[in-house]
Structures are given as C-alpha cells and as structure tokens.
Design a protein around this motif. Structure first.
Motif, short mmCIF file in Angstrom:
data_model
loop_
_atom_site.label_atom_id
_atom_site.label_comp_id
_atom_site.label_asym_id
_atom_site.label_seq_id
_atom_site.Cartn_x
_atom_site.Cartn_y
_atom_site.Cartn_z
N UNK A 132 14.01 -60.34 25.75
CA UNK A 132 12.79 -59.64 26.16
C UNK A 132 13.18 -58.59 27.18
N UNK A 133 12.56 -57.46 27.23
CA UNK A 133 11.23 -57.07 26.78
C UNK A 133 11.19 -56.43 25.40
N UNK A 134 12.26 -56.36 24.68
CA UNK A 134 12.33 -55.82 23.32
C UNK A 134 12.27 -54.30 23.23
N UNK A 135 11.72 -53.61 24.21
CA UNK A 135 11.70 -52.15 24.17
C UNK A 135 12.73 -51.60 25.16
N UNK A 136 13.48 -50.62 24.68
CA UNK A 136 14.59 -50.10 25.46
C UNK A 136 14.63 -48.58 25.36
N UNK A 137 15.20 -47.97 26.39
CA UNK A 137 15.45 -46.54 26.42
C UNK A 137 16.96 -46.35 26.36
N UNK A 180 24.65 -47.93 26.66
CA UNK A 180 23.76 -48.78 27.46
C UNK A 180 22.32 -48.58 27.03
N UNK A 181 21.56 -49.66 27.15
CA UNK A 181 20.12 -49.63 26.91
C UNK A 181 19.41 -49.99 28.21
N UNK A 182 18.42 -49.19 28.58
CA UNK A 182 17.58 -49.45 29.75
C UNK A 182 16.36 -50.22 29.28
N UNK A 183 16.19 -51.48 29.72
CA UNK A 183 14.99 -52.22 29.34
C UNK A 183 13.74 -51.55 29.92
N UNK A 184 12.72 -51.42 29.09
CA UNK A 184 11.44 -50.87 29.54
C UNK A 184 10.49 -52.05 29.66
N UNK A 185 10.34 -52.53 30.88
CA UNK A 185 9.54 -53.73 31.14
C UNK A 185 8.09 -53.55 30.67
N UNK A 186 7.47 -54.67 30.34
CA UNK A 186 6.08 -54.65 29.88
C UNK A 186 5.18 -54.00 30.93
N UNK A 187 5.41 -54.29 32.20
CA UNK A 187 4.60 -53.69 33.26
C UNK A 187 4.73 -52.16 33.25
N UNK A 188 5.94 -51.66 32.98
CA UNK A 188 6.16 -50.21 32.92
C UNK A 188 5.47 -49.64 31.68
N UNK A 189 5.59 -50.34 30.55
CA UNK A 189 4.93 -49.89 29.32
C UNK A 189 3.44 -49.73 29.54
#
Length: 97
Positions: A17-22, A68-77
């Motif tokens: 998690x969070x499954x979404x990455x930049x 590298x992948x930057x996780x985009x936390x749910x709170x940020x989303x």
C-alpha cells in the motif's frame, strides 16, 4: 543534496500500500543513489520529504527496476484530488523530516 523538482504521471502498482506511485525521472536516479549512501534505511529504501501541490509529507522511495517510485499516500491523493494517470509536479529531498 539539493531539492529535486520534476513532473511525472501517477501510476498504479500492486505492491505494498498505497498502490499509487509517482515514478522518479531517470535524470534524478544518480543523485538519489548518492544521497542514499548516507540516508538509506537499507534494502534500497530511501527516506524523503516531498511536496505535491500544497501537501508536504514524509515517506520512503521504493526501488523498482533500476529506478525509484514515490508512494502517493491516500491522504495526499485526497487533499490534492489526484489519482492514476494524473500529471503532477513534485518537490522532493532525500532525508528525514
């Protein structure tokens, strides 16, 4: 290390998690690897402080296929109203908050 500034498109990856990455652009990989020599927790995970829009957050980069992948936390989303496929601007520095 100076702050890195870049644009990227949010992707989904079925890993932790969070499954979404930049994805971090290739042009910054060398600088991150160099900074990680003193800042990394080990296992290639690199602590960073990043800003997307007006949201500042601490996380760790995930090594993936030589980059590298930057996780985009749910709170940020939620606070920035971003999701898969959105182009975002990122400001980031390696290190702890």
């Amino acid at each position: 290390m100076d702050e890195l500034v870049f644009e990227t498109v949010i992707i989904e990856w079925r890993g932790p998690a969070p499954f979404l990455f930049a994805p971090v652009p290739d042009e910054h990989i060398g600088a991150i690897r160099y900074a990680a020599m003193t800042e990394s927790y080990g296992w290639g995970v690199v602590p960073v402080v990043a800003t997307i829009g007006d949201t500042l957050f601490a996380t760790s980069l995930f090594p993936r296929e030589g980059g590298y992948l930057l996780p985009v936390k749910v709170a940020v989303q939620k606070s920035e109203q971003v999701g898969v496929g959105d182009r975002i601007a990122v400001r980031m520095r390696v290190g702890r908050a």
